[in-house]
Design an enzyme around this catalytic site. Structure first.
Site, PDB file in Angstrom:
ATOM      1  CE  LYS A 179      -2.664  -0.247   3.555  1.00  0.00           C
ATOM      2  NZ  LYS A 179      -2.518  -1.406   4.350  1.00  0.00           N
TER       3      LYS A 179
ATOM      4  NE  ARG B 200      -5.019  -1.112  10.051  1.00  0.00           N
ATOM      5  CZ  ARG B 200      -3.816  -0.580   9.820  1.00  0.00           C
ATOM      6  NH1 ARG B 200      -3.685   0.403   8.968  1.00  0.00           N
ATOM      7  NH2 ARG B 200      -2.767  -1.029  10.422  1.00  0.00           N
TER       8      ARG B 200
ATOM      9  NE  ARG C 282       9.959  -6.799   4.743  1.00  0.00           N
ATOM     10  CZ  ARG C 282       8.733  -6.834   5.281  1.00  0.00           C
ATOM     11  NH1 ARG C 282       8.572  -6.720   6.580  1.00  0.00           N
ATOM     12  NH2 ARG C 282       7.677  -6.971   4.515  1.00  0.00           N
TER      13      ARG C 282
ATOM     14  NE  ARG D  52      11.298  -5.402  11.292  1.00  0.00           N
ATOM     15  CZ  ARG D  52      10.619  -4.592  10.491  1.00  0.00           C
ATOM     16  NH1 ARG D  52      11.147  -3.454  10.120  1.00  0.00           N
ATOM     17  NH2 ARG D  52       9.425  -4.918  10.063  1.00  0.00           N
TER      18      ARG D  52
ATOM     19  NE  ARG E 226       2.540  -7.786  11.207  1.00  0.00           N
ATOM     20  CZ  ARG E 226       3.871  -7.960  11.133  1.00  0.00           C
ATOM     21  NH1 ARG E 226       4.607  -7.899  12.209  1.00  0.00           N
ATOM     22  NH2 ARG E 226       4.459  -8.203   9.975  1.00  0.00           N
TER      23      ARG E 226
END
Ligand code: AMP
Length: 219
Positions: A14, A89, A128, A161, A172
């Site tokens: 986004k 949201r 990542r 991370r 999440r």
């Protein structure tokens, strides 16, 4: 006034696409996360309250979020419209936005969903890698470093991370996707939702979004 709502799961792209649309359409990109982080940084009353929720990965309560975002949307730079990223949201936020726009004789012109399957999002996050020194971002598949495990720019080791670990990402996603489905359903029922395949290359996603905004291309 052109009001666009950009929808997508965390990691769907986004932020990248919002910047592109901002340049192409000449209307500002308003990101709820940026607004909140600015309020937290400035230690305003809203920021102090929001921080309690954000630090636990929870959504900020609707009443607070609605006040903060609608105040921002009422600023002069958004008089010609805006690209909304991260807001609404929840369904109450979407309803509050409609009411506020109706008072100005405006409405949400289009809701654009960047659709990426959850498995792809998990893989994106899991690949990542970040350099320890200055946070340069790599991806094992999409953007690997020249030497495995080492930052091209400053030579420091790359780490994963904690919140990019697969289990954390899945948790999440599951938490956030329910609310996203509600908002998607809300705009679909109003017949202003357009869905774009977010698995395409970045430039192709951008072009698909532009085509969906332009009535001529929004067949
Ligand atoms: P983001 O940068 O969009 O990932 O947002 C960071 C955090 O800010 C989220 O995890 C939430 O805690 C909070 N947040 C952002 N937008 C909203 C919203 N529209 N409603 C409630 N909480 C939000």
């Amino acid at each position: 006034m052109t009001v666009l709502v950009l929808l997508g799961a965390p990691g769907a792209g986004k932020g990248t696409q919002a910047k592109f649309l901002e340049e192409q359409l000449g209307i500002p990109h308003l990101a709820s996360g940026d607004l909140l982080r600015a309020a937290v940084g400035a230690r305003t009353p809203v920021g102090v309250e929001a921080d309690r929720f954000m630090s636990r990965g929870q959504l900020v309560p609707d009443a607070t979020m609605i006040r903060l975002f609608l105040d921002r949307l009422a600023q002069p730079d958004a008089a010609g419209g805006a690209i909304l990223d991260g807001f609404p949201r929840t369904r109450p936020q979407a309803e509050a936005l409609d009411e506020a726009l109706a008072e100005r004789g405006a409405r949400v012109d289009r809701a654009l969903l960047i659709d990426v399957p959850i498995e792809d999002l998990v893989q994106r996050a899991a690949g990542r890698r970040i350099c320890q020194a200055s946070g340069h971002v790599y991806h094992l598949v999409a953007n690997p470093p020249k030497v495995p495990g080492v930052c091209d720019i400053d030579g420091t080791p790359l780490i994963q991370r904690e919140d990019d670990r697969e289990e954390t990402v899945r948790a999440r996603m599951n938490q956030q996707l329910g609310a996203l489905r509600d908002v998607v359903g809300f705009y679909r029922s109003k017949d202003i939702l357009k869905t774009v395949d977010g698995r395409q290359p970045i430039a192709a996603v951008g072009e698909s979004l532009l085509a969906a905004v332009d009535p001529a291309g929004a067949a």
